[in-house]
Design a protein around this motif. Sequence first.
Motif, mmCIF file in Angstrom:
data_model
loop_
_atom_site.group_PDB
_atom_site.id
_atom_site.type_symbol
_atom_site.label_atom_id
_atom_site.label_comp_id
_atom_site.label_asym_id
_atom_site.label_seq_id
_atom_site.Cartn_x
_atom_site.Cartn_y
_atom_site.Cartn_z
ATOM 1 N N GLY A 186 -6.411 -10.631 -1.456
ATOM 2 C CA GLY A 186 -7.567 -10.079 -0.754
ATOM 3 C C GLY A 186 -7.266 -8.846 0.067
ATOM 4 N N ILE A 187 -6.024 -8.381 0.034
ATOM 5 C CA ILE A 187 -5.626 -7.212 0.820
ATOM 6 C C ILE A 187 -5.741 -5.946 -0.028
ATOM 7 C CG2 ILE A 187 -3.745 -6.122 2.108
ATOM 8 C CD1 ILE A 187 -2.639 -8.895 2.674
ATOM 9 N N LYS A 188 -6.243 -4.884 0.576
ATOM 10 C CA LYS A 188 -6.307 -3.586 -0.084
ATOM 11 C C LYS A 188 -5.541 -2.565 0.748
ATOM 12 C CE LYS A 188 -10.818 -4.312 -2.311
ATOM 13 N NZ LYS A 188 -12.191 -3.792 -2.475
ATOM 14 N N LYS A 189 -4.955 -1.604 0.060
ATOM 15 C CA LYS A 189 -4.280 -0.504 0.762
ATOM 16 C C LYS A 189 -5.085 0.776 0.554
ATOM 17 C CE LYS A 189 -1.263 0.561 -3.193
ATOM 18 N NZ LYS A 189 0.127 0.605 -3.692
ATOM 19 N N LEU A 190 -4.939 1.706 1.477
ATOM 20 C CA LEU A 190 -5.590 3.003 1.365
ATOM 21 C C LEU A 190 -4.616 3.972 0.704
ATOM 22 C CD1 LEU A 190 -8.028 4.892 2.201
ATOM 23 C CD2 LEU A 190 -6.632 5.510 4.183
ATOM 24 N N GLN A 191 -5.030 4.547 -0.413
ATOM 25 C CA GLN A 191 -4.217 5.559 -1.084
ATOM 26 C C GLN A 191 -4.901 6.902 -0.844
ATOM 27 O OE1 GLN A 191 -3.337 5.677 -5.594
ATOM 28 N NE2 GLN A 191 -1.564 4.639 -4.708
ATOM 29 N N ILE A 192 -4.217 7.813 -0.168
ATOM 30 C CA ILE A 192 -4.851 9.055 0.277
ATOM 31 C C ILE A 192 -3.999 10.267 -0.059
ATOM 32 C CG2 ILE A 192 -3.863 8.891 2.604
ATOM 33 C CD1 ILE A 192 -6.584 9.999 3.653
ATOM 34 N N MET A 193 -4.682 11.352 -0.439
ATOM 35 C CA MET A 193 -4.015 12.622 -0.725
ATOM 36 C C MET A 193 -3.988 13.487 0.530
ATOM 37 S SD MET A 193 -3.104 12.859 -3.979
ATOM 38 C CE MET A 193 -2.862 14.632 -4.034
ATOM 39 N N LEU A 194 -2.941 14.289 0.677
ATOM 40 C CA LEU A 194 -2.897 15.259 1.753
ATOM 41 C C LEU A 194 -2.100 16.472 1.298
ATOM 42 C CD1 LEU A 194 -0.081 14.374 4.193
ATOM 43 C CD2 LEU A 194 -0.996 12.535 2.802
ATOM 44 N N THR A 195 -2.452 17.612 1.843
ATOM 45 C CA THR A 195 -1.730 18.848 1.558
ATOM 46 C C THR A 195 -1.110 19.334 2.858
ATOM 47 O OG1 THR A 195 -3.310 19.423 -0.177
ATOM 48 C CG2 THR A 195 -1.909 21.182 0.646
ATOM 49 N N ILE A 196 0.156 19.744 2.800
ATOM 50 C CA ILE A 196 0.831 20.210 4.004
ATOM 51 C C ILE A 196 1.446 21.586 3.774
ATOM 52 C CG2 ILE A 196 1.381 17.889 4.817
ATOM 53 C CD1 ILE A 196 4.266 18.365 3.809
ATOM 54 N N VAL A 197 1.523 22.376 4.840
ATOM 55 C CA VAL A 197 2.302 23.615 4.845
ATOM 56 C C VAL A 197 3.716 23.203 5.251
ATOM 57 C CG1 VAL A 197 2.608 25.870 5.912
ATOM 58 C CG2 VAL A 197 0.300 25.029 5.440
ATOM 59 N N ASP A 198 4.675 23.404 4.342
ATOM 60 C CA ASP A 198 6.025 22.859 4.526
ATOM 61 C C ASP A 198 6.669 23.228 5.852
ATOM 62 O OD1 ASP A 198 5.844 21.714 2.001
ATOM 63 O OD2 ASP A 198 6.644 23.491 1.015
ATOM 64 N N ASP A 199 6.489 24.473 6.294
ATOM 65 C CA ASP A 199 7.149 24.919 7.523
ATOM 66 C C ASP A 199 6.478 24.386 8.783
ATOM 67 O OD1 ASP A 199 9.086 26.322 6.200
ATOM 68 O OD2 ASP A 199 7.944 28.183 6.148
ATOM 69 N N LEU A 200 5.282 23.823 8.638
ATOM 70 C CA LEU A 200 4.548 23.358 9.818
ATOM 71 C C LEU A 200 4.517 21.839 9.953
ATOM 72 C CD1 LEU A 200 1.435 25.746 9.708
ATOM 73 C CD2 LEU A 200 3.483 25.971 11.111
ATOM 74 N N VAL A 201 4.547 21.128 8.842
ATOM 75 C CA VAL A 201 4.370 19.675 8.883
ATOM 76 C C VAL A 201 5.503 18.962 8.154
ATOM 77 C CG1 VAL A 201 2.851 17.744 8.283
ATOM 78 C CG2 VAL A 201 1.855 19.955 8.936
ATOM 79 N N SER A 202 6.096 17.983 8.820
ATOM 80 C CA SER A 202 7.080 17.088 8.207
ATOM 81 C C SER A 202 6.387 15.759 7.940
ATOM 82 C CB SER A 202 8.272 16.881 9.143
ATOM 83 O OG SER A 202 8.962 15.692 8.807
ATOM 84 N N VAL A 203 6.427 15.290 6.693
ATOM 85 C CA VAL A 203 5.767 14.025 6.359
ATOM 86 C C VAL A 203 6.408 12.866 7.118
ATOM 87 C CG1 VAL A 203 5.163 12.425 4.502
ATOM 88 C CG2 VAL A 203 5.080 14.871 4.090
ATOM 89 N N ASP A 204 7.745 12.898 7.236
ATOM 90 C CA ASP A 204 8.431 11.830 7.977
ATOM 91 C C ASP A 204 7.953 11.789 9.427
ATOM 92 O OD1 ASP A 204 9.896 11.052 5.796
ATOM 93 O OD2 ASP A 204 11.604 12.332 6.252
ATOM 94 N N ASP A 205 7.821 12.962 10.044
ATOM 95 C CA ASP A 205 7.343 13.037 11.424
ATOM 96 C C ASP A 205 5.894 12.553 11.521
ATOM 97 O OD1 ASP A 205 7.467 14.035 14.258
ATOM 98 O OD2 ASP A 205 5.899 15.372 13.517
ATOM 99 N N LEU A 206 5.076 12.929 10.527
ATOM 100 C CA LEU A 206 3.674 12.508 10.500
ATOM 101 C C LEU A 206 3.573 10.983 10.492
ATOM 102 C CD1 LEU A 206 0.620 13.133 10.113
ATOM 103 C CD2 LEU A 206 1.060 13.184 7.649
ATOM 104 N N ILE A 207 4.387 10.341 9.655
ATOM 105 C CA ILE A 207 4.345 8.880 9.543
ATOM 106 C C ILE A 207 4.894 8.211 10.802
ATOM 107 C CG2 ILE A 207 5.311 6.896 8.315
ATOM 108 C CD1 ILE A 207 5.210 8.582 5.763
ATOM 109 N N GLU A 208 6.079 8.665 11.239
ATOM 110 C CA GLU A 208 6.768 7.979 12.336
ATOM 111 C C GLU A 208 6.123 8.209 13.700
ATOM 112 O OE1 GLU A 208 10.828 9.167 12.205
ATOM 113 O OE2 GLU A 208 11.111 8.492 10.140
ATOM 114 N N ASN A 209 5.587 9.406 13.919
ATOM 115 C CA ASN A 209 5.108 9.743 15.267
ATOM 116 C C ASN A 209 3.590 9.832 15.415
ATOM 117 O OD1 ASN A 209 7.780 9.988 16.280
ATOM 118 N ND2 ASN A 209 7.932 12.021 15.361
#
Length: 234
Positions: A186-209
């Motif tokens: 009965g559990i669903k997960k959200l699968q989402i697309m995102l676009t980042i500018v490499d020099d401005l956004v770190s995906v690891d930082d986005l997730i962790e912080n």
Amino acid sequence: MAVAFNNVNSDSGLKKLDEYLLTRSYITGYQASKDDITVYSSLAKPPSAAYVNASRWYKHIDALLRISGVSGEGAGVTVEGSAPISEAVATPPAAESKAPAVEDDDDDDVDLFGEETEEEKKAAEERAAALKASGKKKESGKSSVLMDVKPWDDETDMKKLEEAVRGVQMEGLTWGAAKLVPVGYGIKKLQIMLTIVDDLVSVDDLIENYLTVEPINEYVQSCDIVAFNKICGH
């Protein structure tokens, strides 16, 4: 998985490195690591502008080394036909390992790795920051990321979870399409697309912080990167 390159100072070796970096920001993983230092230190000189991806990567690693260094362990990389790299790969390579500066380049000749004054250190950091900023404007490298966002249980309000995720806003981050995917019980997960500018956004930082801290962690249990693709800047 270990990565291997052969003679990165030859045209064929540089071409393979450039093709490899077409869809990647780093040699392995999603952050700068010892693997990047290994390849960086094997290059006798910066890749020419003809190798767009390798040149972008080299400038980025060079700027990181000058400002803060690199601490990521990496997954392991070997470079055939190059001198072995010492164990101190997390620190900037010795200045003499690079090709000597040409005589008419004295204004750029700053010793970043030997004894230096506070003024020299500050000047080097300012130049590195300027290099990174100018590269950001010229390169504007972007990546497309597909992420799984998992709730705590089947009672989590997935609409509020998606609203909380999209509520994270920062320069260089654009949220895209999303859908709910059943994962069982009965559990669903959200699968989402995102676009980042490499020099401005770190995906690891986005997730962790941002995505797994209060108040969003009321809904979000964890996030996983499903796909990470470099978008050509042309």
